[in-house]
Each structure stands twice: as structure tokens, then as C-alpha cells.
Design a protein around this motif. Structure first.
Motif, PDB file in Angstrom:
ATOM      1  N   ALA A  24       0.872  -1.172   0.000  1.00  0.00           N
ATOM      2  CA  ALA A  24       0.000   0.000   0.000  1.00  0.00           C
ATOM      3  C   ALA A  24       0.913   1.227   0.000  1.00  0.00           C
ATOM      4  O   ALA A  24       2.021   1.189   0.531  1.00  0.00           O
ATOM      5  CB  ALA A  24      -0.882  -0.003   1.242  1.00  0.00           C
ATOM      6  N   GLU A  25       0.433   2.316  -0.601  1.00  0.00           N
ATOM      7  CA  GLU A  25       1.229   3.535  -0.670  1.00  0.00           C
ATOM      8  C   GLU A  25       0.401   4.713  -0.184  1.00  0.00           C
ATOM      9  O   GLU A  25      -0.768   4.853  -0.555  1.00  0.00           O
ATOM     10  CB  GLU A  25       1.679   3.799  -2.109  1.00  0.00           C
ATOM     11  N   VAL A  26       1.003   5.542   0.667  1.00  0.00           N
ATOM     12  CA  VAL A  26       0.343   6.733   1.182  1.00  0.00           C
ATOM     13  C   VAL A  26       1.274   7.928   1.072  1.00  0.00           C
ATOM     14  O   VAL A  26       2.496   7.781   1.022  1.00  0.00           O
ATOM     15  CB  VAL A  26      -0.112   6.558   2.655  1.00  0.00           C
ATOM     16  N   LEU A  27       0.676   9.104   1.054  1.00  0.00           N
ATOM     17  CA  LEU A  27       1.400  10.369   1.060  1.00  0.00           C
ATOM     18  C   LEU A  27       0.965  11.134   2.304  1.00  0.00           C
ATOM     19  O   LEU A  27      -0.236  11.353   2.512  1.00  0.00           O
ATOM     20  CB  LEU A  27       1.074  11.180  -0.195  1.00  0.00           C
ATOM     21  N   VAL A  28       1.923  11.503   3.141  1.00  0.00           N
ATOM     22  CA  VAL A  28       1.638  12.246   4.365  1.00  0.00           C
ATOM     23  C   VAL A  28       2.629  13.393   4.489  1.00  0.00           C
ATOM     24  O   VAL A  28       3.719  13.365   3.911  1.00  0.00           O
ATOM     25  CB  VAL A  28       1.721  11.360   5.630  1.00  0.00           C
ATOM     26  N   ALA A  29       2.250  14.390   5.267  1.00  0.00           N
ATOM     27  CA  ALA A  29       3.146  15.530   5.475  1.00  0.00           C
ATOM     28  C   ALA A  29       4.315  15.154   6.382  1.00  0.00           C
ATOM     29  O   ALA A  29       5.442  15.588   6.156  1.00  0.00           O
ATOM     30  CB  ALA A  29       2.372  16.707   6.060  1.00  0.00           C
ATOM     31  N   ARG A  30       4.045  14.319   7.402  1.00  0.00           N
ATOM     32  CA  ARG A  30       5.107  13.989   8.362  1.00  0.00           C
ATOM     33  C   ARG A  30       4.635  12.900   9.322  1.00  0.00           C
ATOM     34  O   ARG A  30       3.480  12.507   9.304  1.00  0.00           O
ATOM     35  CB  ARG A  30       5.497  15.225   9.155  1.00  0.00           C
ATOM     36  N   ASN A  31       5.550  12.449  10.170  1.00  0.00           N
ATOM     37  CA  ASN A  31       5.268  11.613  11.341  1.00  0.00           C
ATOM     38  C   ASN A  31       4.618  10.264  11.076  1.00  0.00           C
ATOM     39  O   ASN A  31       3.879   9.778  11.913  1.00  0.00           O
ATOM     40  CB  ASN A  31       4.409  12.373  12.359  1.00  0.00           C
ATOM     41  N   THR A  32       4.845   9.679   9.962  1.00  0.00           N
ATOM     42  CA  THR A  32       4.389   8.308   9.727  1.00  0.00           C
ATOM     43  C   THR A  32       5.566   7.531   9.170  1.00  0.00           C
ATOM     44  O   THR A  32       6.274   8.020   8.301  1.00  0.00           O
ATOM     45  CB  THR A  32       3.221   8.266   8.731  1.00  0.00           C
ATOM     46  N   ARG A  33       5.759   6.339   9.672  1.00  0.00           N
ATOM     47  CA  ARG A  33       6.867   5.539   9.161  1.00  0.00           C
ATOM     48  C   ARG A  33       6.330   4.356   8.377  1.00  0.00           C
ATOM     49  O   ARG A  33       5.177   3.963   8.538  1.00  0.00           O
ATOM     50  CB  ARG A  33       7.780   5.075  10.290  1.00  0.00           C
ATOM     51  N   SER A  34       7.171   3.802   7.552  1.00  0.00           N
ATOM     52  CA  SER A  34       6.781   2.625   6.784  1.00  0.00           C
ATOM     53  C   SER A  34       6.649   1.420   7.705  1.00  0.00           C
ATOM     54  O   SER A  34       7.257   1.364   8.780  1.00  0.00           O
ATOM     55  CB  SER A  34       7.828   2.332   5.704  1.00  0.00           C
ATOM     56  N   HIS A  35       5.822   0.480   7.294  1.00  0.00           N
ATOM     57  CA  HIS A  35       5.623  -0.784   7.984  1.00  0.00           C
ATOM     58  C   HIS A  35       5.637  -1.863   6.907  1.00  0.00           C
ATOM     59  O   HIS A  35       5.485  -1.552   5.721  1.00  0.00           O
ATOM     60  CB  HIS A  35       4.260  -0.796   8.701  1.00  0.00           C
ATOM     61  N   PRO A  36       5.784  -3.118   7.285  1.00  0.00           N
ATOM     62  CA  PRO A  36       5.684  -4.161   6.269  1.00  0.00           C
ATOM     63  C   PRO A  36       4.361  -4.034   5.513  1.00  0.00           C
ATOM     64  O   PRO A  36       3.297  -3.891   6.120  1.00  0.00           O
ATOM     65  CB  PRO A  36       5.739  -5.458   7.086  1.00  0.00           C
ATOM     66  N   GLY A  37       4.417  -4.016   4.202  1.00  0.00           N
ATOM     67  CA  GLY A  37       3.221  -3.878   3.377  1.00  0.00           C
ATOM     68  C   GLY A  37       2.791  -2.441   3.145  1.00  0.00           C
ATOM     69  O   GLY A  37       1.733  -2.198   2.567  1.00  0.00           O
ATOM     70  N   LEU A  38       3.599  -1.470   3.587  1.00  0.00           N
ATOM     71  CA  LEU A  38       3.240  -0.056   3.452  1.00  0.00           C
ATOM     72  C   LEU A  38       4.459   0.761   3.069  1.00  0.00           C
ATOM     73  O   LEU A  38       5.507   0.680   3.718  1.00  0.00           O
ATOM     74  CB  LEU A  38       2.676   0.481   4.774  1.00  0.00           C
ATOM     75  N   THR A  39       4.325   1.566   2.024  1.00  0.00           N
ATOM     76  CA  THR A  39       5.348   2.529   1.637  1.00  0.00           C
ATOM     77  C   THR A  39       4.803   3.922   1.904  1.00  0.00           C
ATOM     78  O   THR A  39       3.679   4.233   1.508  1.00  0.00           O
ATOM     79  CB  THR A  39       5.713   2.386   0.142  1.00  0.00           C
ATOM     80  N   VAL A  40       5.595   4.737   2.584  1.00  0.00           N
ATOM     81  CA  VAL A  40       5.180   6.092   2.943  1.00  0.00           C
ATOM     82  C   VAL A  40       6.012   7.090   2.160  1.00  0.00           C
ATOM     83  O   VAL A  40       7.242   7.006   2.125  1.00  0.00           O
ATOM     84  CB  VAL A  40       5.353   6.340   4.460  1.00  0.00           C
ATOM     85  N   TYR A  41       5.324   8.035   1.520  1.00  0.00           N
ATOM     86  CA  TYR A  41       5.965   9.160   0.849  1.00  0.00           C
ATOM     87  C   TYR A  41       5.614  10.412   1.636  1.00  0.00           C
ATOM     88  O   TYR A  41       4.532  10.506   2.219  1.00  0.00           O
ATOM     89  CB  TYR A  41       5.465   9.297  -0.591  1.00  0.00           C
ATOM     90  N   TYR A  42       6.511  11.385   1.624  1.00  0.00           N
ATOM     91  CA  TYR A  42       6.294  12.615   2.382  1.00  0.00           C
ATOM     92  C   TYR A  42       6.081  13.787   1.444  1.00  0.00           C
ATOM     93  O   TYR A  42       6.821  13.966   0.477  1.00  0.00           O
ATOM     94  CB  TYR A  42       7.477  12.881   3.319  1.00  0.00           C
ATOM     95  N   GLY A  43       5.061  14.572   1.730  1.00  0.00           N
ATOM     96  CA  GLY A  43       4.744  15.747   0.938  1.00  0.00           C
ATOM     97  C   GLY A  43       3.303  16.135   1.168  1.00  0.00           C
ATOM     98  O   GLY A  43       2.595  15.520   1.968  1.00  0.00           O
ATOM     99  N   SER A  44       2.882  17.158   0.468  1.00  0.00           N
ATOM    100  CA  SER A  44       1.501  17.634   0.572  1.00  0.00           C
ATOM    101  C   SER A  44       0.914  17.751  -0.817  1.00  0.00           C
ATOM    102  O   SER A  44       1.466  18.466  -1.661  1.00  0.00           O
ATOM    103  CB  SER A  44       1.457  19.004   1.262  1.00  0.00           C
ATOM    104  N   PRO A  45      -0.185  17.053  -1.085  1.00  0.00           N
ATOM    105  CA  PRO A  45      -0.778  17.135  -2.423  1.00  0.00           C
ATOM    106  C   PRO A  45      -1.489  18.464  -2.635  1.00  0.00           C
ATOM    107  O   PRO A  45      -1.944  19.100  -1.681  1.00  0.00           O
ATOM    108  CB  PRO A  45      -1.779  15.991  -2.431  1.00  0.00           C
ATOM    109  N   GLU A  46      -1.573  18.871  -3.872  1.00  0.00           N
ATOM    110  CA  GLU A  46      -2.373  20.035  -4.231  1.00  0.00           C
ATOM    111  C   GLU A  46      -3.841  19.620  -4.172  1.00  0.00           C
ATOM    112  O   GLU A  46      -4.192  18.504  -4.572  1.00  0.00           O
ATOM    113  CB  GLU A  46      -2.026  20.511  -5.639  1.00  0.00           C
ATOM    114  N   PRO A  47      -4.715  20.486  -3.698  1.00  0.00           N
ATOM    115  CA  PRO A  47      -6.142  20.135  -3.643  1.00  0.00           C
ATOM    116  C   PRO A  47      -6.704  19.669  -4.987  1.00  0.00           C
ATOM    117  O   PRO A  47      -7.552  18.777  -5.030  1.00  0.00           O
ATOM    118  CB  PRO A  47      -6.808  21.428  -3.173  1.00  0.00           C
ATOM    119  N   ALA A  48      -6.225  20.232  -6.075  1.00  0.00           N
ATOM    120  CA  ALA A  48      -6.720  19.842  -7.397  1.00  0.00           C
ATOM    121  C   ALA A  48      -6.328  18.408  -7.762  1.00  0.00           C
ATOM    122  O   ALA A  48      -6.914  17.822  -8.667  1.00  0.00           O
ATOM    123  CB  ALA A  48      -6.204  20.809  -8.458  1.00  0.00           C
ATOM    124  N   ASP A  49      -5.333  17.854  -7.061  1.00  0.00           N
ATOM    125  CA  ASP A  49      -4.876  16.496  -7.346  1.00  0.00           C
ATOM    126  C   ASP A  49      -5.604  15.440  -6.525  1.00  0.00           C
ATOM    127  O   ASP A  49      -5.274  14.264  -6.608  1.00  0.00           O
ATOM    128  CB  ASP A  49      -3.377  16.369  -7.080  1.00  0.00           C
TER     129      ASP A  49
END
Length: 102
Positions: free
Chosen positions: A53-78
């Protein structure tokens, strides 16, 4: 599945289940599902069979088995909003999940 996010034993350990669980993990941080998770939840089943699974967060989340975490903030239009997340095996149509739709 992830810290404080559980699924019933009869739920398959597939990308759809992991993606919904990942969203439950990050929604309190205004996180969004991204990558293959977003594609699958938008109807495009193009991920490799064992994709995390893949998620995008601003901060404070770490990867776990079965999860990839990306850091950033999406534009509302996206962002695309979907209703109907399944939680604890029961439909919860009032719950929205946010999907990064690039």
C-alpha cells in the motif's frame, strides 16, 4: 494490518485491503492513498501482485511491512474523494477517503 488498524481474518491480504487499512492509519494526519493504492481504488488494477500500500503524508508516519510512505503535501486539485470505505468488515458509506489522483 498496521498499528491500531485491524482486519477480520476472512479479509484477503491484498492491495485493496492494505490500501484501505493504510488510509485508516494516516487519515488523522490528512494523509492520502497514493501510487498503486490510488490507482486500484480509482478502478485501475495495474499493480504488481505483491505491491505494498502507498500513502502520502506531510510527516510523522513511518513505513511498515506492506506499506510505503511518501512525504509531501498534495495540491487540492490532485485529490479525488471516494465514499464507501469498508471498516471492520461493514460498509461505512459516510466515511470518505482521499486519493492522490495525479
Amino acid at each position: 494490518m498496521f498499528p491500531n488498524v485491524y482486519a477480520r481474518a476472512e479479509h484477503p491480504d491484498d492491495l485493496s485491503t492494505r490500501s484501505k487499512a493504510a488510509y485508516l492509519l494516516v487519515r488523522g494526519q490528512h494523509g492520502v492513498v497514493a501510487g498503486y493504492s490510488a490507482a486500484l481504488l480509482l478502478g485501475a488494477d495495474c499493480a504488481p501482485s505483491a505491491a505494498p500500500a502507498e500513502v502520502l503524508v506531510a510527516r510523522n508516519t513511518r513505513s511498515h511491512p506492506g506499506l510505503t510512505v511518501y512525504y509531501g503535501s498534495p495540491e487540492p486539485a490532485d485529490l479525488t474523494y471516494r465514499v464507501g470505505l469498508v471498516r471492520a468488515g461493514l460498509p461505512a458509506p459516510h466515511v470518505q477517503y482521499r486519493i492522490l489522483d495525479e
